[in-house]
Design a protein around this motif. Structure first.
Motif, mmCIF file in Angstrom:
data_model
loop_
_atom_site.group_PDB
_atom_site.id
_atom_site.type_symbol
_atom_site.label_atom_id
_atom_site.label_comp_id
_atom_site.label_asym_id
_atom_site.label_seq_id
_atom_site.Cartn_x
_atom_site.Cartn_y
_atom_site.Cartn_z
ATOM 1 N N LYS B 194 0.841 -1.200 0.000
ATOM 2 C CA LYS B 194 0.000 0.000 0.000
ATOM 3 C C LYS B 194 0.875 1.249 0.000
ATOM 4 O O LYS B 194 0.640 2.199 -0.768
ATOM 5 C CB LYS B 194 -0.882 -0.024 1.246
ATOM 6 C CG LYS B 194 -2.185 0.720 1.087
ATOM 7 C CD LYS B 194 -3.205 0.185 2.061
ATOM 8 C CE LYS B 194 -3.843 1.359 2.773
ATOM 9 N NZ LYS B 194 -4.886 0.966 3.699
ATOM 10 N N LEU B 196 3.849 1.497 -1.089
ATOM 11 C CA LEU B 196 4.521 1.605 -2.391
ATOM 12 C C LEU B 196 3.603 2.251 -3.408
ATOM 13 O O LEU B 196 3.993 3.172 -4.141
ATOM 14 C CB LEU B 196 4.950 0.211 -2.851
ATOM 15 C CG LEU B 196 5.634 0.111 -4.205
ATOM 16 C CD1 LEU B 196 6.903 0.922 -4.210
ATOM 17 C CD2 LEU B 196 5.958 -1.329 -4.519
ATOM 18 N N MET B 197 2.343 1.789 -3.463
ATOM 19 C CA MET B 197 1.434 2.362 -4.458
ATOM 20 C C MET B 197 1.121 3.819 -4.150
ATOM 21 O O MET B 197 0.967 4.621 -5.074
ATOM 22 C CB MET B 197 0.136 1.550 -4.538
ATOM 23 C CG MET B 197 0.318 0.193 -5.171
ATOM 24 S SD MET B 197 1.335 0.223 -6.647
ATOM 25 C CE MET B 197 0.188 0.807 -7.875
ATOM 26 N N GLN B 198 1.045 4.163 -2.887
ATOM 27 C CA GLN B 198 0.818 5.578 -2.561
ATOM 28 C C GLN B 198 1.990 6.429 -3.027
ATOM 29 O O GLN B 198 1.809 7.537 -3.557
ATOM 30 C CB GLN B 198 0.643 5.745 -1.045
ATOM 31 C CG GLN B 198 -0.735 5.396 -0.560
ATOM 32 C CD GLN B 198 -0.797 5.350 0.954
ATOM 33 O OE1 GLN B 198 0.219 5.435 1.634
ATOM 34 N NE2 GLN B 198 -1.983 5.221 1.482
ATOM 35 N N MET B 200 3.978 5.727 -5.514
ATOM 36 C CA MET B 200 3.911 5.825 -6.972
ATOM 37 C C MET B 200 2.879 6.867 -7.387
ATOM 38 O O MET B 200 3.087 7.631 -8.334
ATOM 39 C CB MET B 200 3.531 4.482 -7.608
ATOM 40 C CG MET B 200 4.464 3.331 -7.328
ATOM 41 S SD MET B 200 6.166 3.622 -7.764
ATOM 42 C CE MET B 200 6.085 3.711 -9.497
ATOM 43 N N ASP B 201 1.738 6.907 -6.672
ATOM 44 C CA ASP B 201 0.731 7.914 -6.995
ATOM 45 C C ASP B 201 1.286 9.324 -6.839
ATOM 46 O O ASP B 201 1.056 10.202 -7.677
ATOM 47 C CB ASP B 201 -0.486 7.763 -6.072
ATOM 48 C CG ASP B 201 -1.364 6.628 -6.524
ATOM 49 O OD1 ASP B 201 -2.181 6.158 -5.731
ATOM 50 O OD2 ASP B 201 -1.207 6.213 -7.684
#
Lengths: 224, 455
Positions: B194, B196-198, B200-201
């Motif tokens: 989670k 990591l994806m934040q 990336m966002d």
């Protein structure tokens, strides 16, 4: 920034084929100097005019997600694959094996729901016949390939035909391959248009290709 | 007549191992690469086949296959060819590829060949100098004899062997035993993903702003082309975007570094989880058991090396004879010593040979996968062939100690009057150093991983 929609395109291929150089060339129109190995995922974005030159011209963000190709990192890559609107498959013209491995890459992405590891032997063309995601195949290091082998017997068309995708070759260190108006630039723009069309203007009306059974418990907070 | 038959057998064996090396190269090492230079393939396969046939000759010594004089001849021939490969051909080939990859060198063929020759001479000089501090030079032999070359090759090979064994002896129990596996929960993995994806966002957000700002700057720059001084003032005050692009780029750089760290952590957690799942299978439990066995062996080996060094002791008898002595004296088992010592040493030497070949090939393969890229694959493979050749030559040297006296004779005859005890002492020292430093490194890495997973 409000009001500009975006599409997500994955850039896949073996380690060392030149994905990072390609993404940099597409987004910034200049070659990179000596990029290091990509760990995880490196993203870049390009502003693309959908249906450029017509009355319904609209600007979109095209996000290029350049996924690192190290085999050791395979178990953690799936997090980047969901959702996806388009795939660019990159191979190295000086290394024929990188082209054969594209099948494995495509299988890895399209089977992201399945947690069992597949090693390419399970590739079944029938399975991917129903694939709706637009694909593009790009061959890099065209200048080096000319010195190594006779270009007349290029077998690049077989892989692209198999996927039903468009394809072209270039050298990421040379801007002229993607100069506006060249065949390659036209193909690339057509590919982006196809991705945008399938994402936002598809005939089904729902406008979003989602994977059939998303078994992952992880609720993606990334809103599309 | 028997010499011709024996030579045919040797030739057939060499062809068999050559094919084996060829297949290994193509199917396993070069799984993801295309072969552009067949010469590399040839050299690798030749080195592999010569090393393997040397081991086969040892086995033939023990079981008494083939005529002794033809065995001796083939020993000498093999040794000469492999030394020629290791000292002349491989270094020159490596030098050639390195030089042709350097951009400063003009692509003319004769310039490259000349530079290769020069670099080979430099290599030869250092190769010779390296033997000076070690007791290789025995006054009986001349300067350019086989014994000199083997002595030096032996030092490099023994050092390599000791480092690899030391590390392997410590690492194998660590990776296969359960008590070292950290416990990883699904929640941990989801948490990292989670984050990591934040990240990336956020990176994507900043990149979008940069792209928009660039476009604004381009548009306003093209609108103010003929402005002159007023035009420049206008761009500064009203036109263009209000974004500070360089600051955005800096922030993006920092976030990208963070995303890489998070990704590597996620990979680590996934790998640990896979190990946890593997440990529940039957195969995992089997490896765990082997791990206990090998950790016991490792501790014993470290202890024995220390004892050897402190008390300056070199084993005079081999384990086979000693084992038989113990069996006869203390356990009272009576059996035909000569016959059984031959059988047991055959089995023991065979096992040692097979495991060392297999172990080296696996290590080389892992090493190759980790560091090779399409540009450097040729150079790395040639370096691996060099390491493999030196490793196997030194194995033959060290194996002498594991064989009963009557079989040691041939190795002593063929390799000449080397100071074998020196090599064993050198092996013990380097093994000890390597094992202890591996324990140190693994301990630090384990502790670091533990503290990181909490934070």
């Amino acid at each position: 920034m409000a009001g500009i929609d975006k599409v997500k395109i994955l850039v896949l291929g073996d380690s060392g084929v030149g994905k990072t150089s390609l993404v940099h060339l597409v987004c910034h129109n200049e070659p990179t100097t000596n990029p290091s190995w990509t760990i995880g995922c490196s993203v870049d974005v390009k502003l693309h005019e959908y249906k450029a030159g017509t009355a319904s011209e609209k600007t979109f963000f095209v996000e290029l997600w350049d996924i690192g190709g190290c085999t050791g990192h395979q178990n953690s890559r799936q997090i980047f694959y969901n959702p996806v609107n388009g795939i660019i498959l990159v191979h190295d013209l000086t290394n024929r094996k990188s082209q054969q491995n594209l099948r494995t890459w495509l299988a890895e992405v399209l089977r992201k729901d399945n947690k069992t590891a597949n090693n390419g032997y399970d590739y079944d063309p029938e399975e991917f016949a129903g694939n709706q995601i637009p694909l593009l195949v790009i061959g890099t290091k065209a200048d080096q390939a000319e010195t190594i082998r006779d270009k007349s017997k290029s077998r690049t068309s077989s892989m692209a035909e198999e996927f039903g995708a468009d394809q072209f070759d270039l050298d990421c260190q040379n801007v002229k391959y993607l100069s506006p108006g060249s065949t390659n630039a036209v193909k690339l723009a057509r590919f982006f248009d196809k991705v945008i069309e399938r994402r936002y203007y598809s005939r089904e009306g729902q406008g979003h290709y989602s994977p059939p059974l998303d078994r992952r418990r992880f609720k993606n907070s990334h809103v599309d | 007549m028997s010499f011709i038959v024996d030579s045919c057998i040797m030739f057939f064996l060499q062809a068999f191992f050559f094919a084996g090396g060829w297949l290994f190269f193509l199917k396993i090492l070069y799984k993801n690469y295309e072969v552009h230079h067949t010469g590399v393939l040839l050299v690798f396969s030749t080195t592999f086949s010569l090393s393997c046939t040397m081991f086969v000759l040892i086995i033939f010594e023990i079981i008494g296959f083939m005529d002794p004089s033809s065995r001796y001849f083939h020993w000498k021939l093999q040794l000469f060819v492999i030394l020629f490969l290791l000292i002349v051909i491989l270094p020159a080939y490596i030098g050639f590829f390195v030089i042709s990859n350097i951009r400063l060198v003009p692509p003319k063929r004769h310039v490259q060949v000349l530079l290769t020759f020069v670099s080979w001479c430099i290599f030869l000089y250092f190769f010779w100098k390296m033997g000076d501090p070690f007791p290789i030079l025995s006054p009986k032999h001349g300067i350019f004899s086989i014994e000199q070359c083997i002595g030096r090759v032996g030092i490099i090979g023994v050092t390599l062997m000791a480092i690899l064994s030391g590390f392997g002896a410590v690492n194998y129990p660590y990776t296969s035993m359960f008590c070292f596996i950290r416990h990883v929960t699904d929640a941990e993995i989801l948490g990292i993903e989670k984050r990591l994806m934040q990240t990336m966002d956020m990176i994507m957000n900043k990149k979008r702003r940069i792209a928009l700002a660039n476009r604004e700057n381009q548009r306003s720059a093209s609108q103010n082309l003929g402005g002159g001084l007023w035009g420049m003032l206008k761009t500064v005050t009203s036109g263009g975007s209000s974004e500070n692009i360089s600051q955005l780029k800096q922030e993006t750089g920092a976030m990208e570094e963070l995303s890489r760290q998070l990704f590597l952590e996620a990979v680590d957690l996934h790998t640990t989880q896979e190990r946890m799942e593997f440990s529940k299978t039957f195969k995992g439990k089997y490896f765990n058991f082997l791990g206990y066995f090998f950790s016991g062996y490792c501790v014993w080996k470290i202890f024995i090396s220390t004892v050897n060094i402190i008390f300056d002791r070199v084993g005079k008898t081999d384990p086979v004879t000693r084992g038989i002595e113990i069996a006869v004296k203390y356990l009272g088992i009576q059996f035909d010593v000569k016959f059984w010592s031959q059988q047991i040493s055959f089995i023991l030497i065979g096992i040692i040979i097979v495991t060392s070949i297999r172990g080296l090939l696996i290590t080389l393969t892992r090493f190759f996968y980790a560091i090779a890229s399409s540009k450097s694959s040729n150079i790395i493979v040639l370096c691996l062939a060099q390491i493999m050749g030196m490793y196997f030559v030194s194995s033959v040297l060290l194996m002498r100690m594991n064989m009963p006296l009557e079989y040691r004779r041939i190795i002593t005859e063929v390799l000449g009057e080397l100071q074998f005890s020196f090599y064993h002492r050198w092996f013990d020292v380097i093994f000890l150093v390597s094992a202890l430093s591996s324990i140190g490194f693994l301990y630090i890495a384990h502790k670091q991983a533990d503290t990181e997973s909490i934070g």
